[in-house]
Each structure stands twice: as structure tokens, then as C-alpha cells.
Design a protein around this motif. Structure first.
Motif, PDB file in Angstrom:
ATOM      1  N   TRP A 149      -4.827  -7.025  -4.321  1.00 28.09           N
ATOM      2  CA  TRP A 149      -5.318  -6.733  -3.066  1.00 28.09           C
ATOM      3  C   TRP A 149      -4.998  -7.540  -1.635  1.00 28.09           C
ATOM      4  O   TRP A 149      -4.895  -7.501  -1.076  1.00 28.09           O
ATOM      5  CB  TRP A 149      -6.958  -6.557  -3.291  1.00 28.09           C
ATOM      6  N   TYR A 167      -6.283  -7.380 -10.137  1.00 27.36           N
ATOM      7  CA  TYR A 167      -6.550  -6.311  -8.979  1.00 27.36           C
ATOM      8  C   TYR A 167      -7.052  -7.055  -7.490  1.00 27.36           C
ATOM      9  O   TYR A 167      -6.559  -6.824  -6.575  1.00 27.36           O
ATOM     10  CB  TYR A 167      -7.414  -5.200  -9.181  1.00 27.36           C
ATOM     11  N   ARG A 225      -3.717  -1.863  -0.901  1.00 27.72           N
ATOM     12  CA  ARG A 225      -5.147  -1.576  -0.662  1.00 27.72           C
ATOM     13  C   ARG A 225      -5.265  -0.040  -1.344  1.00 27.72           C
ATOM     14  O   ARG A 225      -6.260   0.555  -1.158  1.00 27.72           O
ATOM     15  CB  ARG A 225      -5.217  -1.422   0.962  1.00 27.72           C
ATOM     16  N   SER A 269       0.805  -1.425  -0.174  1.00 26.16           N
ATOM     17  CA  SER A 269      -0.182   0.195  -0.001  1.00 26.16           C
ATOM     18  C   SER A 269       0.895   1.323  -0.017  1.00 26.16           C
ATOM     19  O   SER A 269       1.888   1.310   0.607  1.00 26.16           O
ATOM     20  CB  SER A 269      -0.948   0.062   1.281  1.00 26.16           C
ATOM     21  N   THR A 283     -11.662   0.832  -4.501  1.00 23.07           N
ATOM     22  CA  THR A 283     -11.655  -0.393  -5.128  1.00 23.07           C
ATOM     23  C   THR A 283     -12.143  -0.569  -6.453  1.00 23.07           C
ATOM     24  O   THR A 283     -13.053   0.362  -6.914  1.00 23.07           O
ATOM     25  CB  THR A 283     -12.486  -1.421  -4.025  1.00 23.07           C
TER      26      THR A 283
END
Length: 370
Positions: free
Chosen positions: A326, A322, A331, A247, A256
């Protein structure tokens, strides 16, 4: 009809590029990293003289943006060489590629259909759906990487729809050579290749699905390998993978992939002179998402409908990449990534009509035979 649609997208992107140019700001958003790196490629790697200007050296002299593969910067560098080291020179490839995306999608779905009046409607639907996604115009106005990634994903999708599997793999390899998330195209083709043939045939195709894009990627990397050495490039690639799965510090708004579709907390490319949010046509993406499962079931059950699974697999592939990132710990996604979904969304809208055409075609064939 698809030519005016494509021209409209390029014109709108050009208009935004001009507006940003006259704003007086040197760079918009992350352009600073990619343009400075492209200039450094010309000077340091390809030994091409680029005159120092007000735009030069805004990043550290040893910065080569190795967290991303080089193809997008090659494209910017070539445009800089041909059209000058100025904002319009950097952004011209993005402007052209944004306009070409509706064109190549429209032509591909026209070629995949029966080439009747309905075929024209299918082609227009593909082009118009892409053009209706606001993010395509915004991304097409800037010298960033995502529009180049979207272009090569569009090309890969279009080639696969047209039955050109190996060229589609090459295009997917080029997409992966712009940003690592371009592997979504490779994943999509792998899913498609699992639909048909014997186990041995599928295994052979899947090995080709990996090796051919990998070869393309290595070829694209050759100038960097020659400059830095293979050991450093391997090390930097590993570092890039770590960077992509970590992140970022707090900063720009994040969201998201579901948030991208709903335009929640969008990233803003610019606020002045024009507000430029990275937003999508939610209704079109919602229709596309709702159509994925029916189209995949139809295409995987009946061989004659196989083509209608291509665009859904590209959408699934992008979301899967993605989702994996994640799960691995990153994030911080930004909504401007959503332009990668635009080609698949447009392809799904066209595939809905294409499926209807094939149903109609099959029904007529059955009726005449009875």
C-alpha cells in the motif's frame, strides 16, 4: 473430530465446484489466467501434449502469468494432467487443500500441547475456526492461486508450532513461490527467531530465514529459467514487483485489509448460480486481532510460552506485507486475498487456549513444588 471438520470443508468446496461446473461457464473469476497458463506450461515448457478443447487458449498465446511465481500453476497443471483438462480437474487441488488446512492446523496444535483432553479441545478449536471462515470454502472451490498460498502458509505455521523450523522455512519458500505475498511466512518466522538466543544465534537464524526460502524459490523457478533464460526471468521479476506496487484500473470492488475483516465492499467470485462473496468470519478475526498483542507479549516475555506467538506473527506478517505494498503505491486490494489470513486467525484462536493450558500446567507444577 478434526477429520470430519476437514472433510466437511472439502465437501462444501466440492459442492460449489460442481455447481460452477454445471453452470456452463468455462471459467470463474481469474481462473482464466491461471488455468490457461498451467495448460501452456504443460505444452510449451514441459512438452506434454494436451489436447485442445473448449477451454483452451482464452488468453494470448504468449501469456505466461509471469506477474506471479509458477508453483500454483504447476499444481493446476499436474492436476490437469492426472484428472483431465476440465473444471473439476483444475479445481481438485484447491478442494483438497482447503480441507487439509483445518487438519494440519489441528494436528500441529495438538502436538504442541500436553496431549490431554484440553489438547483435543485446542486441536478442534484450530480446525473449527479455519472451517468457520467462509472464504476458505469459496477459495477452495476454484482454480485460483490464493488457496494454494493459504495452504503453504498453513503448513509453514503448523510446522513452526510443532518445532520444525527449517521445514517451516521450506514451506514459507513454497508459499512465496505461489504468490509474492507469501513472503509473509518468511517475515513471521524471522519475527519468531528474534525472540530467543544470543545475538550471534539470532543473526545466524535470520540469514537462514532468507537463504533457505530463496533457494526453494529458485528451484521452483528452474523450468521457467530454462525456458526463458535467466536475464528475462530477472527482468520479468522486476516488472512483477512494479506491477504489484501499482494500482489497477477501476473494475472489481476493492477494500483494505481492515475492510476484509469487516467484510466491507467484498469481491464476488460469482453471482450465478450461487452468490459467492469473498467474506470472512468477522467475529473470529476480530477476536484474533484483539489477542495478538497479549499473546506476543506473553510469548516474548516468558520462553515457555514462545509457541503462542507463531500464529500472531503470521497474521502480523501478512498485514505488514500488504501495508508495505500500500505504501509503495498499490491501492487496489481485493477481499479474496483475505484467505491468506485464515490459517493465522485459526492459529490465534487455538493459541489462546494453548496459553491457558500452559498457564494451568505451570501453576500445577508450582503448586506441587511448594
Amino acid at each position: 473430530m478434526i477429520l470430519p471438520i476437514s472433510a466437511y470443508v472439502s465437501y462444501k468446496s466440492y459442492s460449489l465446484a460442481i455447481a460452477n461446473y454445471h453452470r456452463g461457464s468455462l471459467y470463474v473469476s481469474d481462473e482464466i489466467y491461471y488455468v490457461d497458463t498451467a495448460r501452456r506450461y504443460l505444452q510449451e515448457i514441459f512438452h506434454v501434449q494436451v489436447n485442445e478443447s473448449m477451454y483452451s487458449n482464452k488468453t494470448n498465446p504468449d501469456y505466461f502469468n509471469l506477474e506471479h511465481p509458477p508453483l500454483g500453476k504447476y499444481i493446476i497443471a499436474l492436476s490437469m494432467l492426472l484428472y483431465g483438462d476440465n473444471p473439476l480437474g483444475w479445481r481438485l487441488p484447491s478442494i483438497l487443500e482447503a480441507g487439509m488446512i483445518p487438519l494440519i492446523l489441528g494436528l500441529a496444535f495438538w502436538a504442541a500441547s500436553r496431549r490431554t483432553m484440553l489438547s483435543i479441545l485446542i486441536a478442534i478449536a484450530a480446525a473449527a475456526a479455519a472451517a468457520a471462515d467462509p472464504i476458505l470454502v469459496y477459495a477452495g472451490s476454484l482454480a485460483m492461486l490464493d488457496i494454494h498460498l493459504a495452504f503453504f502458509l498453513s503448513l509453514s505455521l503448523a510446522l513452526l508450532v510443532a518445532g520444525r523450523r527449517r521445514p517451516a522455512l521450506i514451506a514459507a519458500g513454497l508459499a512465496s513461490s505461489v504468490k509474492m505475498s507469501g513472503v509473509a511466512g518468511i517475515l513471521a518466522i524471522m519475527l519468531y527467531d528474534l525472540l530467543y538466543g544470543s545475538l550471534r544465534e539470532r543473526a545466524k537464524r535470520l540469514s537462514e530465514d532468507i537463504l533457505l526460502p530463496l533457494l526453494v524459490y529458485v528451484i521452483v523457478m528452474i523450468p521457467l529459467i530454462a525456458y526463458f533464460g535467466p536475464v528475462d526471468i530477472v527482468r520479468e521479476t522486476i516488472n512483477a514487483l512494479k506491477w504489484h506496487t501499482t494500482s489497477r484500473p477501476p473494475g472489481p470492488p476493492t477494500s483494505t485489509p481492515i475492510g476484509w475483516i469487516l467484510n466491507e465492499n467484498p469481491f464476488y467470485y460469482s453471482f450465478n448460480p450461487i452468490i459467492e462473496p469473498a467474506v470472512v468470519a468477522t467475529s473470529l478475526h476480530a477476536l484474533a486481532v484483539a489477542s495478538i498483542i497479549p499473546l506476543v507479549i506473553l510469548g516474548s516475555t516468558l520462553d515457555r510460552y514462545r509457541t503462542v506467538t507463531v500464529a500472531p506473527f503470521f497474521y502480523i506478517g501478512t498485514l505488514a506485507v500488504y501495508a508495505l505494498v500500500w505504501l509503495l503505491g498499490n491501492r487496489t486490494f481485493y477481499s479474496f486475498y483475505a484467505v491468506e489470513l485464515t490459517p493465522a486467525m485459526a492459529g490465534i484462536i487455538a493459541s489462546i487456549l494453548l496459553a491457558g493450558e500452559k498457564v494451568n500446567q505451570y501453576g500445577q507444577g508450582t503448586g506441587s513444588g511448594g
